[in-house]
Design a protein around this motif. Structure first.
Motif, PDB file in Angstrom:
ATOM      1  N   UNK A 264       0.842  -1.195   0.000  1.00  0.00           N
ATOM      2  CA  UNK A 264       0.000   0.000   0.000  1.00  0.00           C
ATOM      3  C   UNK A 264       0.881   1.250   0.000  1.00  0.00           C
ATOM      4  N   UNK A 265       1.935   1.225   0.811  1.00  0.00           N
ATOM      5  CA  UNK A 265       2.832   2.372   0.902  1.00  0.00           C
ATOM      6  C   UNK A 265       3.553   2.652  -0.401  1.00  0.00           C
ATOM      7  N   UNK A 266       4.038   1.609  -1.051  1.00  0.00           N
ATOM      8  CA  UNK A 266       4.796   1.834  -2.274  1.00  0.00           C
ATOM      9  C   UNK A 266       3.903   2.295  -3.418  1.00  0.00           C
ATOM     10  N   UNK A 267       2.699   1.751  -3.507  1.00  0.00           N
ATOM     11  CA  UNK A 267       1.780   2.214  -4.542  1.00  0.00           C
ATOM     12  C   UNK A 267       1.411   3.680  -4.301  1.00  0.00           C
ATOM     13  N   UNK A 268       1.292   4.055  -3.023  1.00  0.00           N
ATOM     14  CA  UNK A 268       1.025   5.460  -2.693  1.00  0.00           C
ATOM     15  C   UNK A 268       2.194   6.342  -3.127  1.00  0.00           C
ATOM     16  N   UNK A 269       3.418   5.853  -2.897  1.00  0.00           N
ATOM     17  CA  UNK A 269       4.602   6.627  -3.269  1.00  0.00           C
ATOM     18  C   UNK A 269       4.712   6.790  -4.783  1.00  0.00           C
ATOM     19  N   UNK A 270       4.441   5.718  -5.531  1.00  0.00           N
ATOM     20  CA  UNK A 270       4.476   5.798  -6.993  1.00  0.00           C
ATOM     21  C   UNK A 270       3.400   6.749  -7.490  1.00  0.00           C
ATOM     22  N   UNK A 271       2.241   6.716  -6.849  1.00  0.00           N
ATOM     23  CA  UNK A 271       1.160   7.629  -7.218  1.00  0.00           C
ATOM     24  C   UNK A 271       1.589   9.075  -7.027  1.00  0.00           C
ATOM     25  N   UNK A 272       2.229   9.334  -5.876  1.00  0.00           N
ATOM     26  CA  UNK A 272       2.668  10.695  -5.579  1.00  0.00           C
ATOM     27  C   UNK A 272       3.747  11.147  -6.557  1.00  0.00           C
ATOM     28  N   UNK A 273       4.636  10.240  -6.922  1.00  0.00           N
ATOM     29  CA  UNK A 273       5.735  10.582  -7.822  1.00  0.00           C
ATOM     30  C   UNK A 273       5.236  10.931  -9.216  1.00  0.00           C
ATOM     31  N   UNK A 274       4.300  10.142  -9.724  1.00  0.00           N
ATOM     32  CA  UNK A 274       3.844  10.311 -11.105  1.00  0.00           C
ATOM     33  C   UNK A 274       2.645  11.240 -11.248  1.00  0.00           C
ATOM     34  N   UNK A 275       1.996  11.550 -10.109  1.00  0.00           N
ATOM     35  CA  UNK A 275       0.815  12.400 -10.173  1.00  0.00           C
ATOM     36  C   UNK A 275      -0.449  11.667 -10.562  1.00  0.00           C
ATOM     37  N   UNK A 276      -0.426  10.331 -10.437  1.00  0.00           N
ATOM     38  CA  UNK A 276      -1.607   9.512 -10.750  1.00  0.00           C
ATOM     39  C   UNK A 276      -2.022   8.730  -9.510  1.00  0.00           C
ATOM     40  N   UNK A 277      -3.304   8.707  -9.196  1.00  0.00           N
ATOM     41  CA  UNK A 277      -3.791   7.968  -8.033  1.00  0.00           C
ATOM     42  C   UNK A 277      -4.043   6.516  -8.430  1.00  0.00           C
ATOM     43  N   UNK A 278      -2.981   5.699  -8.321  1.00  0.00           N
ATOM     44  CA  UNK A 278      -3.096   4.293  -8.720  1.00  0.00           C
ATOM     45  C   UNK A 278      -3.884   3.466  -7.713  1.00  0.00           C
ATOM     46  N   UNK A 279      -4.090   3.984  -6.498  1.00  0.00           N
ATOM     47  CA  UNK A 279      -4.944   3.291  -5.538  1.00  0.00           C
ATOM     48  C   UNK A 279      -6.392   3.272  -6.035  1.00  0.00           C
TER      49      UNK A 279
END
Length: 461
Positions: A264-279
């Protein structure tokens, strides 16, 4: 990198050559940590553990599988999970019931069977999240439970780091110093790969020490190149079919409780990095499904558990190239290397002391992330219920070093310290009144600043 540092979501605009180089960058970012897992596990199983070839193969295949289930939208790489190291170490030392007369190599398939079940737990949680929503699930796995469990994972491995470093303290200190130097003072790409640089540079130092006639403390040779000469340049990875036993399953499977939170944490981090809410899109249930299926597939054929890698999130931030196709190129590279035994055997000559020195940081970082998980989620330890939950988990996780073995219907079952800690922690959190944590409310806006839960592998990179 795009003009004026703008993000690039379609790497094909850069040309094929640059795309291939960017893929190599992602491969090197994950390489050091990914190959370290089978090297460490081989130590636990006295040379009869995981294969570097198989590990690389399933890192690549698992990444491609993850991208398939995530609708090819999430630029994540799946590498070896360090969280299961304690489970491998425990299974290697099981000596009751059917394990009493087994060699270390015969125990390995049962550890892999536990990995399969751990991966399937991801699928269960994925389905559950799809049906009831993420908030209700996280109610039973708050940071007051997952944080102390992660702390125990790191601290339970500490004796292994010390024992390995003791084989050649000087070499271990050099490896440790290199990792620290690159992690703190490294710039750009160098800061992302401190483990890889620690392995490479300290290996070169070990080679020099070996050539001038220096030995380990016990008089043994620092390096042994005998296996390399007989290795072929091309060969199939030595796959191992998983076997299943309740004791091994109870050793490995509960660790998934912590790693699912790290996901959950890493998907949140990738979302924040790319500007896309992958959650939200493609959805947490889809990313968990891909991660779990990749882990189960790897375990079924003799590989370690997979996990989304934070090292590659760092590469995304550095390059500003967010195209998942670049990550899939890195996966293809990993698969290709897995079919070159000569390279993997060179990796297998890594001195034990180097592993020990790097593990000083690695294992400590795992525990530190558990602490950070608790702090960033603002667990209130002025409340007695939180103190009790954390205290019981810590004492159980560290105190029952040999686990707890009992007989049921003639079958010997061993619950490891981590399994006991997870069971007691979840039960106490559910039973004791009061809960000061609500998923999605404690950290509103985290998706925009990359906080939330913390991934172990993200930090060790």
């Amino acid at each position: 990198m795009g003009e004026k540092g703008k993000a690039i979501y379609d790497a094909s605009t850069l040309g094929k050559k640059r795309m291939m180089i960017l893929g190599l960058q992602h491969m090197f970012a994950m390489f050091g940590a990914t190959i370290l897992v089978p090297i460490l596990v081989n130590g636990y199983f006295h040379g009869e553990g995981l294969s570097v070839q198989v590990t690389l193969f399933f890192a690549g295949v698992g990444t491609l599988l993850f991208h398939l289930f995530a609708k090819f939208k999430v630029p994540a790489f799946l590498g070896s999970s360090f969280a299961f190291l304690g489970g491998f170490a425990t299974v290697a030392e099981l000596n009751t019931g059917k394990f009493a007369d087994m060699t270390y190599g015969e125990k390995l398939p049962y550890a892999c069977g536990g990995i399969v079940v751990a991966g399937l737990l991801y699928l269960v949680l994925s389905l559950f999240i799809k049906l009831v929503g993420v908030k209700k699930v996280m109610h039973f796995l708050p940071p007051v439970v997952t944080g102390p469990i992660i702390i125990c994972i790191g601290l339970s491995l500490a004796p292994s780091a010390v024992n390995n470093a003791a084989v050649n303290p000087a070499l271990a200190i050099i490896a440790l110093a290199i990792v620290i130097a690159f992690n703190i003072w490294g710039k750009g790409m160098w800061k992302i790969i401190p483990i890889l640089m620690g392995v490479v540079i300290s290996y070169l130092v070990a080679l020099v020490m070996h050539l001038v006639g220096m030995t380990n403390v016990d008089g043994s040779a620092i390096l042994d190149f005998a296996p390399i000469a007989s290795a072929s340049w091309v060969g199939l990875p030595p796959f191992v079919i998983a076997k299943f036993d309740i004791s091994a399953i109870l050793v490995m499977a509960p660790i998934a409780l912590a790693t699912m939170m790290e996901h959950v944490g890493d998907i949140s981090a990738i979302s924040a990095t790319t500007g896309n809410n992958f959650l939200e899109d493609p959805g947490l249930h889809r990313t968990l499904w891909g991660d779990g299926l990749a882990t189960a597939l790897a375990g079924m054929f003799g590989g370690p558990a997979n996990t989304t890698y934070g090292e590659n999130t760092g590469v995304l931030e550095l390059s500003k190239v967010y195209d998942p196709k670049v990550v899939r190129l890195a996966a293809v590279y990993a698969i290709l290397i897995s079919f070159i035994p000569k390279i993997t055997d060179v990796i297998g000559t890594m001195p034990t002391a180097i592993i020990g020195g790097i593990s000083f940081v690695l294992y400590g970082m795992i525990s530190a992330i558990g602490i950070r998980n608790v702090v960033e989620n603002k667990v209130d330890f002025t409340k007695s219920r939180n103190l009790i939950v954390a205290a019981v988990i810590l004492v159980t996780g560290l105190g029952f070093s040999g686990g707890l073995t009992f007989e049921i219907a003639g079958t010997s079952i061993t619950l490891t310290s981590l399994a006991l800690a997870a069971i007691f922690g979840i039960a106490l959190n559910a039973i004791l009144p009061g809960n000061d944590y609500n998923f999605g409310e404690n950290h509103k806006g985290d998706i925009n600043r990359g906080v939330s839960f913390n991934n172990i592998e993200k930090e060790v990179g």
